[in-house]
Design a protein around this motif. Structure first.
Motif, PDB file in Angstrom:
ATOM      1  N   SER A 175       0.826  -1.208   0.000  1.00 12.60           N
ATOM      2  CA  SER A 175       0.000   0.000   0.000  1.00 12.60           C
ATOM      3  C   SER A 175       0.858   1.253   0.000  1.00 12.60           C
ATOM      4  O   SER A 175       0.574   2.228  -0.715  1.00 12.60           O
ATOM      5  CB  SER A 175      -0.939   0.011   1.216  1.00 12.60           C
ATOM      6  OG  SER A 175      -1.875  -1.044   1.156  1.00 12.60           O
ATOM      7  N   VAL A 176       1.918   1.260   0.812  1.00 12.86           N
ATOM      8  CA  VAL A 176       2.805   2.424   0.883  1.00 12.86           C
ATOM      9  C   VAL A 176       3.507   2.637  -0.452  1.00 12.86           C
ATOM     10  O   VAL A 176       3.607   3.772  -0.948  1.00 12.86           O
ATOM     11  CB  VAL A 176       3.846   2.255   2.011  1.00 12.86           C
ATOM     12  CG1 VAL A 176       4.880   3.366   1.961  1.00 12.86           C
ATOM     13  CG2 VAL A 176       3.163   2.248   3.360  1.00 12.86           C
ATOM     14  N   LYS A 177       3.995   1.556  -1.049  1.00 12.70           N
ATOM     15  CA  LYS A 177       4.670   1.679  -2.354  1.00 12.70           C
ATOM     16  C   LYS A 177       3.699   2.233  -3.398  1.00 12.70           C
ATOM     17  O   LYS A 177       4.066   3.078  -4.225  1.00 12.70           O
ATOM     18  CB  LYS A 177       5.200   0.321  -2.792  1.00 12.70           C
ATOM     19  CG  LYS A 177       6.392  -0.196  -1.981  1.00 12.70           C
ATOM     20  CD  LYS A 177       6.869  -1.525  -2.526  1.00 12.70           C
ATOM     21  CE  LYS A 177       8.120  -2.030  -1.809  1.00 12.70           C
ATOM     22  NZ  LYS A 177       7.852  -2.447  -0.426  1.00 12.70           N
ATOM     23  N   ASP A 178       2.466   1.756  -3.368  1.00 10.25           N
ATOM     24  CA  ASP A 178       1.463   2.209  -4.337  1.00 10.25           C
ATOM     25  C   ASP A 178       1.150   3.696  -4.141  1.00 10.25           C
ATOM     26  O   ASP A 178       1.112   4.460  -5.106  1.00 10.25           O
ATOM     27  CB  ASP A 178       0.186   1.379  -4.184  1.00 10.25           C
ATOM     28  CG  ASP A 178      -0.920   1.841  -5.121  1.00 10.25           C
ATOM     29  OD1 ASP A 178      -0.702   1.842  -6.345  1.00 10.25           O
ATOM     30  OD2 ASP A 178      -2.010   2.196  -4.621  1.00 10.25           O
ATOM     31  N   LEU A 179       0.936   4.114  -2.885  1.00  9.45           N
ATOM     32  CA  LEU A 179       0.613   5.514  -2.603  1.00  9.45           C
ATOM     33  C   LEU A 179       1.783   6.433  -2.937  1.00  9.45           C
ATOM     34  O   LEU A 179       1.591   7.536  -3.468  1.00  9.45           O
ATOM     35  CB  LEU A 179       0.212   5.679  -1.138  1.00  9.45           C
ATOM     36  CG  LEU A 179      -1.122   5.056  -0.733  1.00  9.45           C
ATOM     37  CD1 LEU A 179      -1.319   5.141   0.776  1.00  9.45           C
ATOM     38  CD2 LEU A 179      -2.281   5.728  -1.454  1.00  9.45           C
ATOM     39  N   ALA A 180       3.001   5.992  -2.632  1.00  6.95           N
ATOM     40  CA  ALA A 180       4.183   6.812  -2.936  1.00  6.95           C
ATOM     41  C   ALA A 180       4.342   6.978  -4.439  1.00  6.95           C
ATOM     42  O   ALA A 180       4.662   8.077  -4.933  1.00  6.95           O
ATOM     43  CB  ALA A 180       5.435   6.171  -2.336  1.00  6.95           C
ATOM     44  N   GLY A 181       4.102   5.912  -5.191  1.00  6.50           N
ATOM     45  CA  GLY A 181       4.187   5.992  -6.644  1.00  6.50           C
ATOM     46  C   GLY A 181       3.138   6.917  -7.223  1.00  6.50           C
ATOM     47  O   GLY A 181       3.424   7.738  -8.109  1.00  6.50           O
ATOM     48  N   LYS A 182       1.914   6.830  -6.700  1.00  3.01           N
ATOM     49  CA  LYS A 182       0.837   7.698  -7.178  1.00  3.01           C
ATOM     50  C   LYS A 182       1.121   9.148  -6.824  1.00  3.01           C
ATOM     51  O   LYS A 182       0.828  10.062  -7.612  1.00  3.01           O
ATOM     52  CB  LYS A 182      -0.499   7.244  -6.576  1.00  3.01           C
ATOM     53  CG  LYS A 182      -0.991   5.921  -7.127  1.00  3.01           C
ATOM     54  CD  LYS A 182      -2.153   5.360  -6.335  1.00  3.01           C
ATOM     55  CE  LYS A 182      -3.422   6.142  -6.563  1.00  3.01           C
ATOM     56  NZ  LYS A 182      -4.580   5.496  -5.880  1.00  3.01           N
ATOM     57  N   ALA A 183       1.695   9.386  -5.643  1.00  7.71           N
ATOM     58  CA  ALA A 183       2.005  10.760  -5.230  1.00  7.71           C
ATOM     59  C   ALA A 183       3.055  11.381  -6.153  1.00  7.71           C
ATOM     60  O   ALA A 183       2.920  12.535  -6.577  1.00  7.71           O
ATOM     61  CB  ALA A 183       2.499  10.777  -3.787  1.00  7.71           C
TER      62      ALA A 183
END
Length: 428
Positions: free
Chosen positions: A322-330
């Motif tokens: 989840s963190v990797k996904d959110l960081a990538g989207k950010a």
């Protein structure tokens, strides 16, 4: 019939957006779902999709310009459609319909008793309030500050703003007496301005940076902060992580960061001490059933805090993904309004920047934010009384004292330390 591309609501608190850049130009064919532009909101820069198919006939708002919600940004014509003779009239009507809400409400605030007001929060106002409403339209102030000023009958032109560039923010209005400060008298809160020369650069702030400044000012002036710090033994966590990653590397599994374990420890500690997972609501305290973990992620324009929803139900692997996904989207400007919704507690980790310990500012309306420092080698005394090299890390908590008592916060940090020093417990 021409289709109008309007300024969409890309965040829950957005009242206007800045057209950062267009990714298409006039005359281009556009399709449903295609990205037309990057729009800077109060939280992040997001992609604006197209909802029509056809040809982009005319751009109404240029890159760098601001527009309120629902304001017309561009005109799309269907394939083979002729430009209508009354296009200018259509655009003008759309622009009038999208006028900012505060301006539309001002006549009601000064209406006579025989005219119905929009609701009970807008009673008949005396003559001074009509003058305040008229002058407020010409003052640099945030949308929320304007709304509160209209309700309180505060003349914004009598106030000194403490926000970026002298902008009047919520705290300035709430601190002002009804009707505003007396002209010629001392301002409610004096603005502190820098002195700079011709070689210095004055860079206008983005909408996102303005909102960050306003929210942090409100947090520090309206929330009674208190701060706790605790040193923990990070050795067991580092050893556990190294072994897990070594095993996963052979099998092609997930690689875990230290922050993944920290987030999991915060979640487990919040479950053990649920009083920390709460918020102040005027005359009540809201106790959240679920943990919405707001993760602070640094981007070019500032700091965003997307949320891992239902974090207590997620495994360590799901938290890491989840963190990797959110960081990538950010970083790719693909965060959606839903990604910011539902946060109940925030984690800010500056360990990667070499910061040993710090006190974070609460992310309102939450009641606590956890500050994570770097892991460093330090001399420690072991169980045998010997001085040896150990790995230590500082964990801090900033709490809203209206919601959280010191003992509750201390218990929460003790729970965090338990999971960090015995990381296998996080997986149970």
């Amino acid at each position: 019939m021409p289709k109008i591309i309007e300024m969409p609501k890309l965040s829950d608190t957005m009242t206007e957006g800045t057209l950062a850049k267009w990714t298409v130009k006039e005359g281009d064919k556009v399709t449903t779902g295609q990205t037309l532009a990057d729009v800077e909101t109060d939280k992040a820069t997001m992609e604006m999709p197209c909802f029509f198919e056809g040809t982009l006939h005319k751009i109404l708002v240029k890159a760098g310009e601001k527009a309120p919600l629902n304001a017309p940004l561009a005109i799309v014509l269907e394939e083979g459609e002729e430009v209508p003779a009354n296009l200018d009239e259509i655009i003008a009507n759309a622009q009038a319909a999208a006028a900012p809400a505060p301006k539309a409400e001002k006549p009601a605030a000064g209406a006579k008793k025989t005219v119905s007001a929009p609701g009970p929060r807008l009673p008949t106002a005396p003559q001074p309030n009509r003058r305040a409403a008229a002058s407020n339209a010409r003052v640099k102030a945030s949308p929320l500050a304007r709304k509160i000023a209209d309700e309180k009958g505060v003349d914004l032109s009598t106030l000194e703003g403490t926000g970026p560039g002298g902008r009047i923010v919520r705290a300035d209005v709430e601190a002002a007496p009804k009707g505003g400060a007396v002209r010629g008298g001392a301002p409610a809160t004096p603005a502190i301005r820098p002195t700079y020369g011709p070689e210095d650069e004055r860079v206008p702030t983005s909408s996102m940076r303005n909102i960050i400044a306003e929210r942090l000012l409100a947090s520090k002036t309206q929330i009674p902060h208190f701060y706790l710090q605790m040193e923990v033994d990070a050795g067991p966590l580092m050893e556990f992580r190294a072994n897990l990653n070594a095993s996963n590397e052979k099998s092609g599994g997930n690689k875990y960061t230290v922050n993944d374990f920290i987030l999991k420890a915060v979640i487990r500690a919040a479950q053990a001490q649920p009083a920390i997972n709460a918020a102040w609501d005027g005359d009540a305290i809201v106790k959240f059933k679920s943990v919405g973990l707001s993760v602070a992620i640094a981007i070019d324009d500032g700091l965003v805090t997307p949320v891992i929803k239902g974090a207590e139900k997620k495994t360590l692997l799901e938290i890491s993904q989840s963190v990797k996904d959110l960081a990538g989207k950010a970083k790719n400007k693909k965060l959606s309004p839903d990604d910011f919704a539902g946060g109940t507690i925030t984690v800010s980790n500056l360990g990667a920047y070499g910061i040993d310990q710090f006190s974070a500012i609460i992310n309102p309306p939450q009641a606590a934010i956890i500050a994570i420092g770097s892991i460093r080698n330090a001399p420690v005394v072991n169980d045998k009384g010997q001085i040896v090299v150990g790995q230590r890390m500082w964990v801090g908590l900033s709490g809203d004292h209206r919601v959280v008592d010191g003992a509750v916060a201390a218990t929460f940090l003790a729970e965090m330390r338990k999971f960090i020093e015995s990381p296998a417990l996080m997986l149970v």
